[in-house]
Design a protein around this motif. Structure first.
Motif, PDB file in Angstrom:
ATOM      1  N   HIS A 127       0.843  -1.193   0.000  1.00 57.58           N
ATOM      2  CA  HIS A 127       0.000   0.000   0.000  1.00 57.58           C
ATOM      3  C   HIS A 127       0.883   1.249   0.000  1.00 57.58           C
ATOM      4  O   HIS A 127       1.523   1.578   1.008  1.00 57.58           O
ATOM      5  CB  HIS A 127      -0.902   0.038   1.246  1.00 57.58           C
ATOM      6  CG  HIS A 127      -1.732  -1.198   1.433  1.00 57.58           C
ATOM      7  ND1 HIS A 127      -2.942  -1.371   0.819  1.00 57.58           N
ATOM      8  CD2 HIS A 127      -1.504  -2.331   2.151  1.00 57.58           C
ATOM      9  CE1 HIS A 127      -3.444  -2.556   1.172  1.00 57.58           C
ATOM     10  NE2 HIS A 127      -2.584  -3.150   1.969  1.00 57.58           N
ATOM     11  N   LYS A 128       0.974   1.910  -1.154  1.00 52.36           N
ATOM     12  CA  LYS A 128       1.680   3.193  -1.291  1.00 52.36           C
ATOM     13  C   LYS A 128       3.068   3.152  -0.639  1.00 52.36           C
ATOM     14  O   LYS A 128       3.429   3.991   0.187  1.00 52.36           O
ATOM     15  CB  LYS A 128       0.853   4.325  -0.688  1.00 52.36           C
ATOM     16  CG  LYS A 128      -0.481   4.524  -1.400  1.00 52.36           C
ATOM     17  CD  LYS A 128      -1.261   5.691  -0.830  1.00 52.36           C
ATOM     18  CE  LYS A 128      -2.582   5.870  -1.582  1.00 52.36           C
ATOM     19  NZ  LYS A 128      -3.378   6.993  -1.025  1.00 52.36           N
ATOM     20  N   VAL A 129       3.850   2.172  -1.054  1.00 49.28           N
ATOM     21  CA  VAL A 129       5.171   1.951  -0.458  1.00 49.28           C
ATOM     22  C   VAL A 129       6.197   2.906  -1.074  1.00 49.28           C
ATOM     23  O   VAL A 129       6.311   3.012  -2.300  1.00 49.28           O
ATOM     24  CB  VAL A 129       5.624   0.489  -0.664  1.00 49.28           C
ATOM     25  CG1 VAL A 129       7.068   0.300  -0.197  1.00 49.28           C
ATOM     26  CG2 VAL A 129       4.697  -0.456   0.081  1.00 49.28           C
ATOM     27  N   ASP A 130       6.937   3.612  -0.203  1.00 50.81           N
ATOM     28  CA  ASP A 130       8.051   4.458  -0.619  1.00 50.81           C
ATOM     29  C   ASP A 130       9.342   3.881  -0.046  1.00 50.81           C
ATOM     30  O   ASP A 130       9.391   3.467   1.115  1.00 50.81           O
ATOM     31  CB  ASP A 130       7.896   5.895  -0.094  1.00 50.81           C
ATOM     32  CG  ASP A 130       6.733   6.630  -0.752  1.00 50.81           C
ATOM     33  OD1 ASP A 130       6.258   6.163  -1.802  1.00 50.81           O
ATOM     34  OD2 ASP A 130       6.308   7.653  -0.201  1.00 50.81           O
ATOM     35  N   MET A 168      11.286   3.025  -4.855  1.00 53.70           N
ATOM     36  CA  MET A 168       9.830   2.991  -5.021  1.00 53.70           C
ATOM     37  C   MET A 168       9.232   4.315  -4.594  1.00 53.70           C
ATOM     38  O   MET A 168       9.674   4.934  -3.629  1.00 53.70           O
ATOM     39  CB  MET A 168       9.207   1.891  -4.166  1.00 53.70           C
ATOM     40  CG  MET A 168       9.433   0.522  -4.635  1.00 53.70           C
ATOM     41  SD  MET A 168       8.551  -0.630  -3.577  1.00 53.70           S
ATOM     42  CE  MET A 168       9.237  -2.120  -4.198  1.00 53.70           C
ATOM     43  N   ASN A 169       8.211   4.695  -5.306  1.00 55.21           N
ATOM     44  CA  ASN A 169       7.489   5.917  -4.968  1.00 55.21           C
ATOM     45  C   ASN A 169       5.995   5.645  -5.113  1.00 55.21           C
ATOM     46  O   ASN A 169       5.449   5.656  -6.209  1.00 55.21           O
ATOM     47  CB  ASN A 169       7.932   7.057  -5.894  1.00 55.21           C
ATOM     48  CG  ASN A 169       7.355   8.397  -5.484  1.00 55.21           C
ATOM     49  OD1 ASN A 169       6.675   8.506  -4.462  1.00 55.21           O
ATOM     50  ND2 ASN A 169       7.618   9.413  -6.277  1.00 55.21           N
ATOM     51  N   GLY A 170       5.343   5.332  -3.986  1.00 56.87           N
ATOM     52  CA  GLY A 170       3.901   5.098  -4.016  1.00 56.87           C
ATOM     53  C   GLY A 170       3.502   3.784  -4.661  1.00 56.87           C
ATOM     54  O   GLY A 170       2.452   3.706  -5.312  1.00 56.87           O
ATOM     55  N   PHE A 171       4.297   2.743  -4.450  1.00 54.28           N
ATOM     56  CA  PHE A 171       4.011   1.455  -5.082  1.00 54.28           C
ATOM     57  C   PHE A 171       2.896   0.717  -4.343  1.00 54.28           C
ATOM     58  O   PHE A 171       2.961   0.505  -3.134  1.00 54.28           O
ATOM     59  CB  PHE A 171       5.281   0.590  -5.078  1.00 54.28           C
ATOM     60  CG  PHE A 171       5.071  -0.806  -5.587  1.00 54.28           C
ATOM     61  CD1 PHE A 171       4.741  -1.047  -6.907  1.00 54.28           C
ATOM     62  CD2 PHE A 171       5.202  -1.902  -4.732  1.00 54.28           C
ATOM     63  CE1 PHE A 171       4.555  -2.344  -7.375  1.00 54.28           C
ATOM     64  CE2 PHE A 171       5.024  -3.197  -5.191  1.00 54.28           C
ATOM     65  CZ  PHE A 171       4.705  -3.414  -6.517  1.00 54.28           C
ATOM     66  N   SER A 172       1.863   0.318  -5.093  1.00 56.43           N
ATOM     67  CA  SER A 172       0.758  -0.463  -4.540  1.00 56.43           C
ATOM     68  C   SER A 172       0.471  -1.645  -5.458  1.00 56.43           C
ATOM     69  O   SER A 172       0.409  -1.494  -6.679  1.00 56.43           O
ATOM     70  CB  SER A 172      -0.515   0.393  -4.413  1.00 56.43           C
ATOM     71  OG  SER A 172      -0.321   1.441  -3.490  1.00 56.43           O
ATOM     72  N   SER A 213      12.151  -2.492   6.078  1.00 52.62           N
ATOM     73  CA  SER A 213      10.937  -1.691   6.280  1.00 52.62           C
ATOM     74  C   SER A 213      10.887  -0.552   5.264  1.00 52.62           C
ATOM     75  O   SER A 213      11.920   0.054   4.947  1.00 52.62           O
ATOM     76  CB  SER A 213      10.903  -1.101   7.695  1.00 52.62           C
ATOM     77  OG  SER A 213      10.884  -2.128   8.658  1.00 52.62           O
ATOM     78  N   PRO A 214       9.689  -0.220   4.753  1.00 47.97           N
ATOM     79  CA  PRO A 214       9.570   0.913   3.833  1.00 47.97           C
ATOM     80  C   PRO A 214       9.744   2.237   4.564  1.00 47.97           C
ATOM     81  O   PRO A 214       9.575   2.309   5.787  1.00 47.97           O
ATOM     82  CB  PRO A 214       8.162   0.757   3.269  1.00 47.97           C
ATOM     83  CG  PRO A 214       7.410  -0.003   4.304  1.00 47.97           C
ATOM     84  CD  PRO A 214       8.392  -0.902   4.970  1.00 47.97           C
ATOM     85  N   ASP A 215      10.073   3.296   3.817  1.00 46.21           N
ATOM     86  CA  ASP A 215      10.140   4.633   4.408  1.00 46.21           C
ATOM     87  C   ASP A 215       8.745   5.106   4.799  1.00 46.21           C
ATOM     88  O   ASP A 215       8.564   5.792   5.812  1.00 46.21           O
ATOM     89  CB  ASP A 215      10.779   5.619   3.418  1.00 46.21           C
ATOM     90  CG  ASP A 215      12.223   5.245   3.107  1.00 46.21           C
ATOM     91  OD1 ASP A 215      12.846   4.557   3.936  1.00 46.21           O
ATOM     92  OD2 ASP A 215      12.713   5.637   2.033  1.00 46.21           O
ATOM     93  N   SER A 216       7.769   4.767   3.966  1.00 46.96           N
ATOM     94  CA  SER A 216       6.366   5.050   4.273  1.00 46.96           C
ATOM     95  C   SER A 216       5.508   4.047   3.523  1.00 46.96           C
ATOM     96  O   SER A 216       5.983   3.348   2.628  1.00 46.96           O
ATOM     97  CB  SER A 216       5.999   6.484   3.863  1.00 46.96           C
ATOM     98  OG  SER A 216       6.148   6.669   2.466  1.00 46.96           O
ATOM     99  N   GLY A 217       4.227   3.974   3.865  1.00 48.44           N
ATOM    100  CA  GLY A 217       3.355   2.958   3.287  1.00 48.44           C
ATOM    101  C   GLY A 217       3.459   1.655   4.076  1.00 48.44           C
ATOM    102  O   GLY A 217       4.127   1.586   5.113  1.00 48.44           O
ATOM    103  N   ARG A 218       2.796   0.590   3.555  1.00 44.76           N
ATOM    104  CA  ARG A 218       2.742  -0.673   4.278  1.00 44.76           C
ATOM    105  C   ARG A 218       2.960  -1.858   3.343  1.00 44.76           C
ATOM    106  O   ARG A 218       2.547  -1.828   2.184  1.00 44.76           O
ATOM    107  CB  ARG A 218       1.372  -0.886   4.959  1.00 44.76           C
ATOM    108  CG  ARG A 218       1.007   0.140   5.996  1.00 44.76           C
ATOM    109  CD  ARG A 218      -0.209  -0.308   6.825  1.00 44.76           C
ATOM    110  NE  ARG A 218      -1.183  -1.111   6.126  1.00 44.76           N
ATOM    111  CZ  ARG A 218      -2.194  -0.619   5.402  1.00 44.76           C
ATOM    112  NH1 ARG A 218      -2.335   0.683   5.278  1.00 44.76           N
ATOM    113  NH2 ARG A 218      -3.070  -1.437   4.836  1.00 44.76           N
TER     114      ARG A 218
END
Length: 628
Positions: free
Chosen positions: A321-324, A333-337, A368-373
């Motif tokens: 979910h929106k992985v950065d 990655m920038n917003g990978f879902s 772990s991603p910088d952001s997202g899940r």
């Protein structure tokens, strides 16, 4: 006269004989692929030919003055040395001059001192006197192709892929008569593999190569040597030809065994009736029957048996979910879902450093991603086969290591077998079970590591460069296993054949942070990409023709070339002149019409390279001329 003549070579380690009575010859210009299952001594034979190891017995005669350049499977380097020191380690006068020249240019990017200017002037005069500008141009083309731009960077700071490129550049730049290459495609991106493939196909150098890359061998090899059951067997053709002839050989042996078995059955029945050797004819028949009993029956090679069960998989596999994710040097990655489904077989591709391993680490929860899940399903059991077999410990015994993955395993038919039995299925007989891992070959270690991953009955398999060090036969069996695997497969590999056979979707990382998806095989993707690149190149040329060159402003007219630009202009004039002369020479050969088809094909390929290089150099030359 052959450039290599080897007679009755033998090599063993301790009580194990790797090969014996190996004899062969190799002619100038031949490109030989050396194949064989893991543990047959492929790397050992290459090291012997390269002078890095001694045979136990036998003789090797090399052509007088033959120069050899060797690329080992595991790159050896001085951590304190820089890239330029590693590449130009050969002490020819030309290499020394080019090394000084490249070091001066690199240093002048940071500081253009009078001392550096003086040194550069001296080294350029030296290159001129050695007539080495053409040599420098070839070196620069190799470095640019491999993306080697920081020549002063320490070797210890490079990634595994870049160290492989630097080592490969050193081998190619040496321009030796014979290249001995041990797994040259390992850790290379596909663009570099394709370049190497094309280079070796066009080169007049002799090549002795070990590789598991079947497309690469098909393209490059003119002959195949197989190390098999302690001996060496020659096939005069590429890898496809070898497969055809090997299959014919095995079929012939099986048919011969069937014929002998049928005759022997009849003769044994006759012998049971107790015939007496009262005549010459009867005695001869008894002798033939006895001789048939001594027939050497053909036994096919033992193969890895991958028939392990898969754990049950629930509805959720892995959801993103929106992985950065980014590092200072690259955005992965920038917003990978994406929601990965059961049964998908996904190939992950991209250049060295694009983040392929990082993506696997994110999906497996190792990173772990910088952001997202990244949500991993409750029933998801991940088996991760990494590049380096990091969990192997050389001091452990083989059986002890496998028991860490389980005392037993379940086969796909529900049968439970012991860890010891599973080792046997992976070609580790009981006599090896208490050997230390350090005693295994590189390929045997990878096979043992593969078993440890599969013993845990995963339902998601992640493979990061699985083809490194595995022999071709094991790779074929692994392919078949993955095609019937009921779980989800993620595959990072530079092996086009392996990718083509296994995956049905590609995720492409290009360094922009956007993960692109392509449905189809690796080869289909490469064909489409080449077509798109060619179209963009044509459109770029068309645009440049339509754009009128801007008129010089008074400020531009007043601008003078810097000293560095003046030197670059001289260099470009020399390079362009050399290329134009070579191009005219090739045109003269074409016009004469006396060259044979093979020569014409070679010169046609070279002509295309020259045109591309001129197209790259002339705009820079024209721009400097305009400024001057």
């Amino acid at each position: 006269m052959p450039i290599i003549s080897a007679t009755a070579l033998a090599k063993g380690f301790g009580e194990k004989t790797v090969f014996s009575d190996v004899s062969f010859g190799m002619d100038r210009g031949e490109k030989i692929a050396l194949i064989g299952i893991n543990g047959t001594g492929k790397s050992t034979l290459l090291r012997i030919l390269a002078g890095r190891e001694k045979q136990d017995s036998g003789n090797i005669i090399f052509e007088r003055g033959l120069s050899i350049s060797y690329l080992p499977q595991n790159i050896q380097y001085d951590p304190a040395s820089t890239v330029i020191e590693h590449i130009f380690s050969r002490a020819t006068p030309e290499a020394k001059a080019i090394r000084r020249y490249e070091a001066c240019l690199e240093a002048m990017q940071h500081s253009e001192t009078p001392a550096l200017q003086h040194e550069l002037g001296e080294v350029m005069d030296s290159i001129e006197s050695l007539n080495a500008w053409d040599y420098e141009r070839r070196i620069r083309a190799v470095l640019d192709t491999f993306g080697i731009d920081n020549l002063l960077q320490p070797m210890s700071e490079l990634s595994g892929g870049m160290r492989k490129k630097v080592a490969l550049a050193e081998v190619i730049i040496s321009e030796a008569d014979l290249l001995i290459l041990d797994e040259p495609t390992n850790h290379l991106d596909i663009a570099t593999i394709l370049w190497l493939e094309d280079y070796l196909m066009r080169s007049v150098q002799s090549v002795f190569v070990v590789s598991h890359d079947r497309y690469f061998l098909d393209a490059v090899a003119s002959g195949v040597f197989e190390l098999w059951r302690g001996g060496l067997y020659r096939y005069d053709g590429n890898y496809d030809y070898y497969l055809e002839k090997k299959s014919e050989f095995e079929n012939d042996r099986v048919r011969e065994d069937e014929r002998v078995a049928s005759v022997l059955r009849r003769e044994l029945e006759w012998l049971k009736r107790g015939p007496k050797a009262r005549s010459t004819k009867q005695k001869a028949r008894i002798d033939r029957a006895e001789a048939l009993k001594e027939h050497q029956w053909y036994e096919a090679d033992a193969v890895v048996d991958i028939s392990l069960a898969t754990s049950r998989q629930g509805g959720k596999v892995i959801d993103c979910h929106k992985v950065d994710k980014a590092f200072p040097e690259a955005t992965i990655m920038n917003g990978f879902s994406y929601r990965f489904a059961k049964g998908e077989r996904i190939g992950i591709i991209g250049g060295n450093g694009s983040g392929k391993t990082t993506l696997l680490n994110l999906l497996s929860g190792r990173l772990s991603p910088d952001s997202g899940r990244v949500d991993i399903g409750e029933t998801t059991r991940i088996g991760f086969f990494d590049q380096t077999s990091m969990h192997l410990r050389d001091d452990m015994r083989i059986l002890e290591f496998i028991r860490e993955s389980g005392e037993s395993a379940v086969l796909d038919d529900g049968e439970r077998v012991t860890a010891s039995d599973m080792l046997g299925r992976f070609l580790f007989p009981s006599s090896m079970h208490y050997s230390r891992i350090a005693e295994l070959s590189g390929g045997e270690k990878r096979r043992l590591y593969l078993l440890s991953v599969l013993m845990r009955t995963p339902n998601v398999l992640m493979f990061d460069e699985p083809t490194n060090d595995l022999d071709i036969k094991t790779l074929s069996i692994l392919e078949d296993y993955l095609l019937t695997f009921k779980g989800t497969v993620f595959l990072v590999s530079h092996d086009r054949c392996f990718m083509d056979h296994v995956v049905n979707d590609l995720f492409i990382l290009d360094g922009s942070g956007i993960v692109k998806r392509f449905t189809g095989s690796y080869t289909e993707y490469l064909v489409q990409k080449r077509e798109q690149d060619a179209l963009q190149e044509r459109e770029g040329r068309d645009r440049s023709k339509r754009v009128k060159a801007p008129e010089k402003t008074p400020e531009a007219e007043r601008k003078k070339l810097t000293w560095k630009e003046t030197q670059r202009l001289k260099e470009l004039e020399a390079l362009v002149g050399l290329l134009e002369n070579e191009k005219r020479g090739i045109n003269d050969i074409f016009t004469a019409g006396t060259a044979d088809p093979k020569t014409i094909a070679e010169y046609s390929a070279r002509y295309k390279v020259i045109e591309k290089e001129l197209n790259d150099l002339i705009p820079e030359w024209e721009a400097l001329v305009a400024l001057g």
